[in-house]
Write a protein that holds these residues in place. Sequence first.
Motif, mmCIF file in Angstrom:
data_model
loop_
_atom_site.group_PDB
_atom_site.id
_atom_site.type_symbol
_atom_site.label_atom_id
_atom_site.label_comp_id
_atom_site.label_asym_id
_atom_site.label_seq_id
_atom_site.Cartn_x
_atom_site.Cartn_y
_atom_site.Cartn_z
ATOM 1 N N GLN A 160 3.494 -43.214 12.437
ATOM 2 C CA GLN A 160 4.944 -43.343 12.400
ATOM 3 C C GLN A 160 5.661 -41.999 12.278
ATOM 4 O OE1 GLN A 160 5.216 -45.921 9.072
ATOM 5 N NE2 GLN A 160 4.683 -47.739 10.232
ATOM 6 N N SER A 161 4.918 -40.915 12.267
ATOM 7 C CA SER A 161 5.514 -39.588 12.119
ATOM 8 C C SER A 161 6.199 -39.156 13.404
ATOM 9 C CB SER A 161 4.446 -38.562 11.744
ATOM 10 O OG SER A 161 5.027 -37.278 11.656
ATOM 11 N N GLU A 162 7.375 -38.537 13.263
ATOM 12 C CA GLU A 162 8.107 -38.043 14.427
ATOM 13 C C GLU A 162 7.820 -36.573 14.709
ATOM 14 O OE1 GLU A 162 10.836 -36.374 11.273
ATOM 15 O OE2 GLU A 162 9.448 -38.030 11.392
ATOM 16 N N LEU A 163 7.031 -35.924 13.884
ATOM 17 C CA LEU A 163 6.777 -34.489 14.041
ATOM 18 C C LEU A 163 6.044 -34.179 15.338
ATOM 19 C CD1 LEU A 163 5.631 -33.409 10.482
ATOM 20 C CD2 LEU A 163 7.886 -33.214 11.507
ATOM 21 N N GLU A 164 6.448 -33.077 15.980
ATOM 22 C CA GLU A 164 5.811 -32.621 17.208
ATOM 23 C C GLU A 164 5.649 -31.108 17.163
ATOM 24 O OE1 GLU A 164 7.961 -33.809 20.651
ATOM 25 O OE2 GLU A 164 8.046 -35.912 20.042
ATOM 26 N N ILE A 165 4.575 -30.611 17.741
ATOM 27 C CA ILE A 165 4.396 -29.175 17.872
ATOM 28 C C ILE A 165 5.526 -28.655 18.754
ATOM 29 C CG2 ILE A 165 2.931 -27.362 18.859
ATOM 30 C CD1 ILE A 165 0.530 -29.017 17.928
ATOM 31 N N GLY A 166 6.166 -27.598 18.308
ATOM 32 C CA GLY A 166 7.315 -27.035 19.015
ATOM 33 C C GLY A 166 8.635 -27.633 18.567
ATOM 34 N N GLY A 167 8.571 -28.719 17.798
ATOM 35 C CA GLY A 167 9.787 -29.350 17.302
ATOM 36 C C GLY A 167 10.461 -28.494 16.245
ATOM 37 N N ILE A 168 11.779 -28.606 16.158
ATOM 38 C CA ILE A 168 12.559 -27.834 15.190
ATOM 39 C C ILE A 168 13.104 -28.793 14.142
ATOM 40 C CG2 ILE A 168 14.600 -26.384 14.873
ATOM 41 C CD1 ILE A 168 14.082 -25.299 17.690
ATOM 42 N N TYR A 169 12.872 -28.454 12.869
ATOM 43 C CA TYR A 169 13.217 -29.315 11.744
ATOM 44 C C TYR A 169 13.842 -28.488 10.630
ATOM 45 C CZ TYR A 169 9.984 -32.201 14.347
ATOM 46 O OH TYR A 169 9.359 -32.882 15.356
ATOM 47 N N THR A 170 14.448 -29.159 9.673
ATOM 48 C CA THR A 170 15.026 -28.501 8.511
ATOM 49 C C THR A 170 14.236 -28.920 7.276
ATOM 50 O OG1 THR A 170 17.215 -28.476 9.502
ATOM 51 C CG2 THR A 170 17.102 -28.182 7.123
ATOM 52 N N GLY A 171 13.752 -27.927 6.535
ATOM 53 C CA GLY A 171 12.991 -28.193 5.326
ATOM 54 C C GLY A 171 13.456 -27.282 4.208
ATOM 55 N N GLU A 172 12.640 -27.195 3.180
ATOM 56 C CA GLU A 172 12.937 -26.326 2.041
ATOM 57 C C GLU A 172 11.858 -25.261 1.953
ATOM 58 O OE1 GLU A 172 13.138 -29.123 -1.210
ATOM 59 O OE2 GLU A 172 15.304 -29.269 -0.958
ATOM 60 N N ILE A 173 12.284 -24.018 1.683
ATOM 61 C CA ILE A 173 11.341 -22.907 1.642
ATOM 62 C C ILE A 173 11.165 -22.399 0.222
ATOM 63 C CG2 ILE A 173 13.090 -21.137 2.098
ATOM 64 C CD1 ILE A 173 10.883 -19.791 3.904
ATOM 65 N N ASP A 174 9.930 -22.056 -0.098
ATOM 66 C CA ASP A 174 9.570 -21.435 -1.373
ATOM 67 C C ASP A 174 8.523 -20.377 -1.053
ATOM 68 O OD1 ASP A 174 9.312 -20.875 -4.090
ATOM 69 O OD2 ASP A 174 7.785 -22.417 -4.370
ATOM 70 N N LYS A 175 8.922 -19.121 -1.121
ATOM 71 C CA LYS A 175 8.072 -17.983 -0.727
ATOM 72 C C LYS A 175 7.718 -18.137 0.743
ATOM 73 C CE LYS A 175 6.633 -17.188 -5.383
ATOM 74 N NZ LYS A 175 5.637 -16.820 -6.321
ATOM 75 N N TYR A 234 8.470 -26.883 2.985
ATOM 76 C CA TYR A 234 8.171 -28.262 2.630
ATOM 77 C C TYR A 234 9.068 -29.197 3.427
ATOM 78 C CZ TYR A 234 5.846 -25.978 -1.247
ATOM 79 O OH TYR A 234 5.041 -25.175 -2.000
ATOM 80 N N TYR A 235 8.462 -30.286 3.918
ATOM 81 C CA TYR A 235 9.208 -31.225 4.740
ATOM 82 C C TYR A 235 8.626 -32.621 4.526
ATOM 83 C CZ TYR A 235 11.199 -33.447 8.872
ATOM 84 O OH TYR A 235 11.875 -34.289 9.709
ATOM 85 N N THR A 236 9.497 -33.635 4.445
ATOM 86 C CA THR A 236 9.072 -35.030 4.371
ATOM 87 C C THR A 236 9.541 -35.719 5.639
ATOM 88 O OG1 THR A 236 9.248 -35.022 1.961
ATOM 89 C CG2 THR A 236 9.174 -37.173 3.043
ATOM 90 N N ASP A 237 8.601 -36.294 6.398
ATOM 91 C CA ASP A 237 8.972 -36.927 7.670
ATOM 92 C C ASP A 237 9.457 -38.360 7.450
ATOM 93 O OD1 ASP A 237 6.701 -38.546 7.431
ATOM 94 O OD2 ASP A 237 5.538 -37.411 8.890
ATOM 95 N N GLN A 238 9.878 -39.009 8.534
ATOM 96 C CA GLN A 238 10.452 -40.352 8.443
ATOM 97 C C GLN A 238 9.435 -41.388 7.990
ATOM 98 O OE1 GLN A 238 11.816 -40.946 12.440
ATOM 99 N NE2 GLN A 238 10.033 -42.145 13.000
ATOM 100 N N ALA A 239 8.150 -41.101 8.111
ATOM 101 C CA ALA A 239 7.103 -42.014 7.651
ATOM 102 C C ALA A 239 6.855 -41.857 6.151
ATOM 103 C CB ALA A 239 5.813 -41.767 8.431
#
Length: 57
Positions: free
Chosen positions: A18-33, A37-42
């Motif tokens: 059920q994951s929508e992630l794809e190689i080359g896809g652009i997403y918004t997450g949170e960065i630490d160093k 970190y990213y949580t997908d729709q699944a």
Amino acid sequence: MDKVTFRILRFEDSRSSQSELEIGGIYTGEIDKNRVYYTDQAGDNWTFYVNDTCELV
């Protein structure tokens, strides 16, 4: 943590069906160093590494 936009370069783990992630896809997450970190729709939690498994855009 700060919000960041990133592009996926590769996966280290398999995705759920059920994951929508794809190689080359652009997403918004949170960065630490150098970790993004990213949580997908699944509901799967992902950690990507800057200049390894993802790049900042």
